[in-house]
Scaffold this active site. Structure first.
Site, PDB file in Angstrom:
ATOM      1  N   CYS A 182     126.536 124.669  21.870  1.00  0.00           N
ATOM      2  CA  CYS A 182     126.326 125.658  20.739  1.00  0.00           C
ATOM      3  C   CYS A 182     125.258 125.361  19.838  1.00  0.00           C
ATOM      4  CB  CYS A 182     127.748 125.507  20.022  1.00  0.00           C
ATOM      5  SG  CYS A 182     127.939 126.836  18.506  1.00  0.00           S
ATOM      6  N   HIS A 207     123.498 126.515  30.298  1.00  0.00           N
ATOM      7  CA  HIS A 207     123.008 127.555  29.693  1.00  0.00           C
ATOM      8  C   HIS A 207     121.222 127.590  29.669  1.00  0.00           C
ATOM      9  CE1 HIS A 207     122.956 131.194  27.014  1.00  0.00           C
ATOM     10  NE2 HIS A 207     121.689 130.729  26.776  1.00  0.00           N
ATOM     11  N   GLY A 253     129.603 134.885  29.775  1.00  0.00           N
ATOM     12  CA  GLY A 253     130.040 135.049  28.456  1.00  0.00           C
ATOM     13  C   GLY A 253     129.921 136.512  28.117  1.00  0.00           C
TER      14      GLY A 253
END
Length: 344
Positions: free
Chosen positions: A102, A171, A228
């Site tokens: 994140c 990611h 996502g």
């Protein structure tokens, strides 16, 4: 088949990414209906769980129809992460996922999420602490590195595998990129093709069409794809990708009635989970994305975010079905503030 510990997934599974303020049980229900093979909760603060924070505890809610499902935790303290893993284990998820990806400032500033990318030794210690604290398979979601000068994903993958993780989702951006620019899948492919790596590697970033999913599957050899933001307001993307893989053709776009039915399912699950008042309020942030691409939709959207009963919402949805019968809007990516809807 793809295995994560004792969990068996289909060949080339499609995963729903954990997304803050998005991937709650109501949203997960419509994604499961539409082909998501493995889902994750919103990320949960280890410190919040230990403090018994209400919001953190609510994120532990999982349901049997969602399985297999993972609960994702984040934090920067080994003892807190180990204790939170034990708390999470009591709710019996299928796996425990650790968030090292994140990029949002309020998380990074606490030395958690992508902030841990600055200290790989700490990342390894945190991961080891969680693995030792739970009997569930432990997986990790991370990014390529902190910035372009510190890309270290191959080392990270090897070291985390060595301390016992059972799968890794990557990611394809650094933390400094946030969600800007293009995800670099070449490095994800390098990790997958590293002969030392024996665990499943899932790629994440920029997958917004069946064509791109197939191209990246073939080009990089990854074991599955995590989706996502492309699923926000468009949960059909999972089955559309599977249809394209199997047939080489596009599945029919969802009809207006199917869109209305998905909104109603999402709404009813929200009301069941949080109660009518909160469920209706929290559903309001989703209408814009479900109805993207419909011309002159503002009037209906404004009504949806002001009425206060399920019956009124369903009446407005029926009006939308009648007004737009036969119309197929162009696909558009969802819009959410970066701190909400971030692929955690």
């Amino acid at each position: 088949m793809v295995r994560i510990g004792e969990i068996t997934l289909p060949e080339f599974p499609l995963l729903l990414a954990p997304m803050e303020d998005v991937s709650d049980p109501p949203f997960r229900a419509v994604c499961k209906d539409n082909g998501a093979d493995l889902m994750y909760t919103e990320f949960i603060s280890s410190e919040g769980l230990i403090r018994d924070a209400i919001k953190s505890r609510q994120k532990l809610d999982i349901f049997d129809y969602e399985r297999p499902i993972g609960i994702q935790i984040f934090g920067g303290d080994e003892e807190a992460m180990a204790l939170s893993a034990r708390i999470v284990g009591a709710t019996n998820p299928d796996l425990v996922d650790i968030n090292f990806g994140c990029p949002v400032k309020k998380v990074v500033s606490k030395g958690a999420g992508a902030g841990v990318l600055k200290d790989i030794d700490l990342m390894v210690r945190l991961t080891s602490a969680v693995v030792k604290a739970t009997d569930k398979p432990v997986t990790v979601k991370t990014r390529l590195g902190w910035d372009e000068s510190s890309i270290n994903i191959e080392e990270v993958a090897e070291r985390l595998q060595d301390v016992g993780i059972k799968a890794l989702s990557i990611h394809g951006r650094t933390r400094s990129q946030m969600y800007k620019g293009h995800a670099d899948w070449t490095l994800i492919g390098k990790v997958k093709n590293n002969p030392r790596i024996q665990i499943p590697i899932f790629g994440n970033g920029d997958i917004d069409s069946p064509e791109k999913a197939l191209e990246y599957k073939n080009r990089y050899g990854i074991d599955g794809i995590m989706i996502g933001r492309a699923a926000i307001g468009y949960p059909w993307i999972f089955n559309e990708i599977k249809h394209f893989f199997n047939t080489g053709t596009h599945a029919p776009a969802p009809t207006v009635q199917q869109r209305a039915d998905a909104i109603k399912k999402h709404l009813h699950k929200a009301v069941e989970w949080k109660g009518e008042v909160v469920g209706i309020l929290e559903m309001r942030r989703h209408y814009t994305n479900y109805l993207k691409g419909f011309p002159h939709i503002k009037e209906f959207r404004n009504q949806l975010v002001t009425v206060k009963s399920v019956a009124e919402i369903e009446e407005i949805l029926q009006q939308i079905v009648t007004r737009y019968d036969g119309f197929v809007p162009e696909r558009r990516m969802a819009t959410f503030p970066e701190e909400k809807g971030c692929e955690c």
